[in-house]
Design an enzyme around this catalytic site. Structure first.
Site, short mmCIF file in Angstrom:
data_model
loop_
_atom_site.label_atom_id
_atom_site.label_comp_id
_atom_site.label_asym_id
_atom_site.label_seq_id
_atom_site.Cartn_x
_atom_site.Cartn_y
_atom_site.Cartn_z
N GLN A 92 0.81 -1.22 0.00
CA GLN A 92 0.00 0.00 0.00
C GLN A 92 0.84 1.26 0.00
O GLN A 92 2.04 1.24 0.26
CB GLN A 92 -0.91 0.00 1.24
N HIS A 94 0.17 5.78 0.94
CA HIS A 94 -0.72 6.79 1.52
C HIS A 94 -0.50 8.11 0.81
O HIS A 94 0.62 8.43 0.41
CB HIS A 94 -0.43 6.95 3.02
N GLU A 129 3.42 7.52 8.81
CA GLU A 129 3.42 6.60 9.94
C GLU A 129 4.83 6.15 10.29
O GLU A 129 5.76 6.24 9.48
CB GLU A 129 2.52 5.39 9.66
N HIS A 251 4.77 0.19 0.67
CA HIS A 251 5.27 -0.59 1.80
C HIS A 251 4.29 -1.68 2.17
O HIS A 251 3.12 -1.66 1.79
CB HIS A 251 5.53 0.32 3.01
N ARG A 270 -4.18 0.61 -2.25
CA ARG A 270 -3.53 -0.70 -2.26
C ARG A 270 -2.95 -1.03 -3.63
O ARG A 270 -3.54 -0.72 -4.66
CB ARG A 270 -4.53 -1.77 -1.81
#
Length: 385
Positions: A92, A94, A129, A251, A270
């Site tokens: 995926q 972001h 993240e 990642h 995804r």
């Protein structure tokens, strides 16, 4: 301050043992993937005063501090998790903040229900993240150098991946990576499934550097994400090491237990290793097609013993305290910003919240006195405001 009761998410990829072993209870036999700590509306932590999101809504300035509200708005800007991967998560990426806002507004304007399986943007926020390993932790992070990816694919000895090898050798880095990923994700599904089967058999036979991909294919037979994964860096973190994952970096987490912190968002696009929706055009718009070093992070210790994982993000700041036996006095963690403190080892007393044992956590409002003592390890999540 508030002791937190947290929701455990039973996603299929979750470990059946890791969180239970940390907490010190018998496993249920069911997967336990993530324990959420925070005020995300999908699963807010609960306190004696009510759900944490509602507690914050009643008086954001008191709970979060005026500086944090001025900087990030009247919501807790981060989500803290225990993440336990027993099988690979989806491959995926972001979006960045501008992409998230544009994508969210577009889907809202088109009337796509927020819970629709084909919806990409659940909110208008980005989702950088950080994952910090509590056990040995395997993951994929960022693109390999195209020549390295070509060599890895060529080493399989599978004729059907030779066109990808040739592309990776023939074009400059970013263009080659884009073209190969596009080809993999848009190929005929039956032909790709046959290719993945050949790749899997070769990876199982060769072992070594190919072993992680054989393991991925075991969980996702025939999935084009198996080949896409071979374009990425494989990383094995040791306990205490971390990875920061910025916008557009592909990642996947493969196996292990860690503490994860992220901006308070649920936006995921995804690439594969999933039965869920893959929006290839939107994905290709978001992915950053550039070779990167995974950049394993190790904490930087300050004079007071706080070990900080430095990132370029202000919505969250993660640090660790290792409290030894015989400490002379409690440590004062009082801050002008909101905090969540999570015990991962030993027994730690946090002010009037009492003893925390592994897996237990507490929310500390801004400016509230927070003295910590005991013997163990404690993670501190807060913001930079």
């Amino acid at each position: 301050m508030d002791r937190l009761t947290n929701t455990i998410r039973p996603y299929a990829w979750g470990s059946t043992t890791a969180i239970a072993e940390l907490v010190g209870v018998e496993p249920t036999g069911e997967p336990q993937a993530e324990m959420w700590m925070g005020a995300h509306p999908g699963a807010p932590s609960r306190t004696e005063r009510g759900p944490l999101d509602e507690v914050i809504d009643e008086d954001p300035a008191r709970e979060l501090g005026r500086a944090a509200v001025a900087r990030f708005g009247p919501r807790l800007p981060f989500l803290l998790k225990l993440l336990a991967a027993g099988a690979p998560l989806s491959l995926q990426v972001h979006p960045d903040l501008e992409q998230a806002r544009e994508g969210y507004e577009d889907e809202e304007r088109r009337g796509v229900p927020v819970d629709a399986p084909h919806r990409n943007y659940k909110d208008a926020n980005h989702k950088p993240e950080l994952i910090c390993a509590l056990t040995e932790f395997d993951g994929l992070c960022g693109f390999r150098d195209p020549v390295e990816a070509a060599d890895l694919l060529a080493g399989l000895g599978v004729d059907s991946v030779k066109p990808y090898v040739d592309l990776l050798h023939a074009k400059p880095g970013d263009g080659a990576l884009r073209e190969v990923l596009t080809a993999v994700l848009t190929a005929d599904r039956e032909e790709m499934a046959a290719t993945v089967t050949e790749v899997t058999e070769a990876a199982e036979r060769l072992g070594g550097a190919y072993a992680p991909y054989a393991g991925i294919a075991h969980h996702y037979p025939g999935d084009p994400g198996v080949i896409a994964a071979m374009l990425l860096n494989h990383v094995r973190l040791q306990p205490g090491e971390a990875l920061f994952l910025g916008a557009g970096v592909p990642h996947a987490y493969l196996d292990g237990l860690g503490v994860e912190i992220m901006a308070n968002s649920d936006n995921v696009l995804r690439c594969g290793l999933t039965p869920k929706h893959v929006d290839v055009p939107e994905l290709l718009r978001i992915v950053r097609f550039e070779p990167t070093d995974p950049g394993v992070l190790r904490p930087e210790a300050s004079p007071d013993g706080e070990e900080v994982y430095e990132t370029p993000i202000d919505e969250f700041r993660l640090s660790r305290f290792v409290l030894p036996e015989g400490a002379a006095a409690p440590r004062d963690l009082t801050a002008a910003t909101p905090q969540i403190l999570l015990c991962v080892a030993g027994s730690v007393r946090v002010g009037d919240a009492g003893e925390l044992t592994p897996g237990q956590s507490v929310f500390v409002p801004a400016d509230e006195k927070a003295e910590v003592s005991g013997v163990g390890s404690l993670f501190r999540a807060t913001v930079v405001a």
